[in-house]
Design an enzyme around this catalytic site. Structure first.
Site, PDB file in Angstrom:
ATOM      1  N   THR A 194      -0.075   0.787   6.811  1.00 34.42           N
ATOM      2  CA  THR A 194       0.148  -0.457   5.675  1.00 34.42           C
ATOM      3  C   THR A 194       0.287  -1.719   6.503  1.00 34.42           C
ATOM      4  O   THR A 194       0.829  -1.810   7.313  1.00 34.42           O
ATOM      5  CB  THR A 194       1.368  -0.056   4.949  1.00 34.42           C
ATOM      6  N   THR A 231       0.971  -1.128  -0.151  1.00 40.79           N
ATOM      7  CA  THR A 231      -0.099   0.205   0.046  1.00 40.79           C
ATOM      8  C   THR A 231       0.958   1.234  -0.024  1.00 40.79           C
ATOM      9  O   THR A 231       1.910   1.288   0.613  1.00 40.79           O
ATOM     10  CB  THR A 231      -0.872  -0.034   1.263  1.00 40.79           C
ATOM     11  N   GLY A 273      -4.413  -5.899   6.665  1.00 39.40           N
ATOM     12  CA  GLY A 273      -5.408  -4.937   6.729  1.00 39.40           C
ATOM     13  C   GLY A 273      -6.291  -5.526   7.692  1.00 39.40           C
ATOM     14  O   GLY A 273      -6.816  -4.375   8.462  1.00 39.40           O
ATOM     15  N   ARG A 281     -13.852  -7.378  -1.701  1.00 43.61           N
ATOM     16  CA  ARG A 281     -12.936  -7.374  -0.386  1.00 43.61           C
ATOM     17  C   ARG A 281     -12.759  -5.880   0.037  1.00 43.61           C
ATOM     18  O   ARG A 281     -12.251  -5.034  -0.996  1.00 43.61           O
ATOM     19  CB  ARG A 281     -11.687  -8.258  -0.282  1.00 43.61           C
ATOM     20  N   ILE A 282     -12.725  -5.278   1.154  1.00 37.08           N
ATOM     21  CA  ILE A 282     -12.279  -3.926   1.473  1.00 37.08           C
ATOM     22  C   ILE A 282     -11.391  -4.199   2.794  1.00 37.08           C
ATOM     23  O   ILE A 282     -11.576  -4.722   3.454  1.00 37.08           O
ATOM     24  CB  ILE A 282     -13.560  -3.137   1.716  1.00 37.08           C
ATOM     25  N   GLY A 283     -10.395  -3.468   2.521  1.00 39.48           N
ATOM     26  CA  GLY A 283      -9.255  -3.361   3.607  1.00 39.48           C
ATOM     27  C   GLY A 283      -9.041  -2.020   4.406  1.00 39.48           C
ATOM     28  O   GLY A 283     -10.144  -1.409   4.571  1.00 39.48           O
TER      29      GLY A 283
END
Length: 337
Positions: free
Chosen positions: A257, A207, A260, A235-237
């Site tokens: 970073t 990231t 997640g 998917r959401i981090g």
């Protein structure tokens, strides 16, 4: 007037066997993007404008996992996410599931500035981007040959988390993935350290992020990512989640970073500010405390600046791509401790 400061990152969790030429390439990208921020700050730019500009630069370079060069979903497509936060009034904007917007961080900025909301995702975010006139491209623009090959390796290894920029011809990558596949049944990888079930040597989210305090003492932060290689669609981090991957207030600005799911559980970015506010710790001590005490068994890193011009970073994994600069002329980029 306050002293300005800037910190950037390109991800935590670095393969200790990363070839020297790849290390140097990472440092060159970091140094170039850091210089963009320094030049803007020297010209009197506001923190919010600086973090957006720097993250745009990082998104455009395919070396790191954001914008062009983003990790691929199981379907071989790109779903990006980003967030931005202004410490003045704690305004924020975030997006997820973005697949055609060339610079997701700028879409997050538009959500903050030009919408009644703080967070838009998937079709709604794409529609808003078009209405705002932001540059869009075909999803294929974000996909690199390296990542197509790495997705194939990740699927063969039965892994949803592999994402690392080692040339595909390298035998280390294939053997590491084989070790990951062998450990899926519950075995322990010979390296010992794992992250969400994968050896840390083959897990590097990469990231990107930036944290800035400008000459007026205003803080801002921004974070952008393509997520995890071979991730499930949707998917959401942590990167778009305010308080987890990104946070800014009067005391500090933070971009995180790493793993997640662990960062989400401990609201890592907000915790740095909370420790400063409620325990009265200075920035570096607050960062160290949160990395050591708040991540439980997760692995992550973060960069931060304070409203008084301090810079800090911390990580509990093997390396973090990072750089920082301050008004007094100090500037560095690094990977390891």
């Amino acid at each position: 007037m306050a002293p300005w400061a800037i910190a950037i990152h390109g991800g935590a969790g670095v393969d200790p066997n990363l070839p020297e030429h790849r290390q140097e390439e990472a440092k060159r990208v970091l140094a170039r993007c850091l210089q963009v921020g320094v030049d803007l700050l020297r010209a009197g730019a506001q923190a919010l404008d600086v973090v957006e500009a720097v993250v745009r630069e990082l998104e455009t370079d395919p070396f790191f996992n954001s914008g062009r060069g983003s990790a691929l979903t199981r379907a071989g497509t790109v779903e990006m996410e980003a967030s931005i936060m202004d410490g003045r009034g704690r305004r924020c904007g975030a997006v997820s599931g973005v697949s055609t917007v060339k610079n997701p961080v700028s879409l997050a900025r538009r959500v903050m500035d030009n919408s009644p909301h703080s967070y838009l995702a998937f079709d709604g975010a794409e529609e808003f981007a078009r209405a705002q006139g932001l540059e869009t491209v075909d999803n294929s623009y974000f996909i690199t040959d390296d990542n197509v090959g790495m997705l194939k390796l990740a699927k063969e290894a039965g892994s949803i988390l592999f994402d690392y920029r080692i040339p595909l011809a390298g035998t280390d990558t294939c053997s590491a993935l084989a070790g990951a596949a062998d450990s899926n049944g519950g075995g322990v990888h010979k390296a010992g350290m794992v992250m969400n079930g994968l050896p840390i040597s083959v897990y590097a989210p990469e990231t990107v992020g930036c944290a800035v305090v400008d000459a007026s003492g205003a803080c801002a932060a921004a974070t952008s990512t393509g997520g995890l290689m071979n991730k499930m669609a949707g998917r959401i981090g942590d990167s778009p989640l305010i308080g987890s991957g990104t946070y800014a207030c009067g005391a500090c600005a933070v971009s995180c970073t790493g793993e997640g799911e662990a960062i989400i559980r401990c609201t890592l970015a907000r915790d740095v500010a909370a420790v400063m506010e409620y325990k009265g710790l200075p920035l570096q001590q607050a960062v160290d405390y949160c990395v050591k005490e708040r991540l439980d068994q997760g692995f992550a890193g973060l960069i931060a600046v304070s409203g008084t011009g301090e810079v800090a970073y911390g990580f509990n994994c093997t390396g973090m791509f990072r750089g920082c600069a301050t008004e007094d002329g100090f500037m560095e980029v690094g990977i390891w401790e």
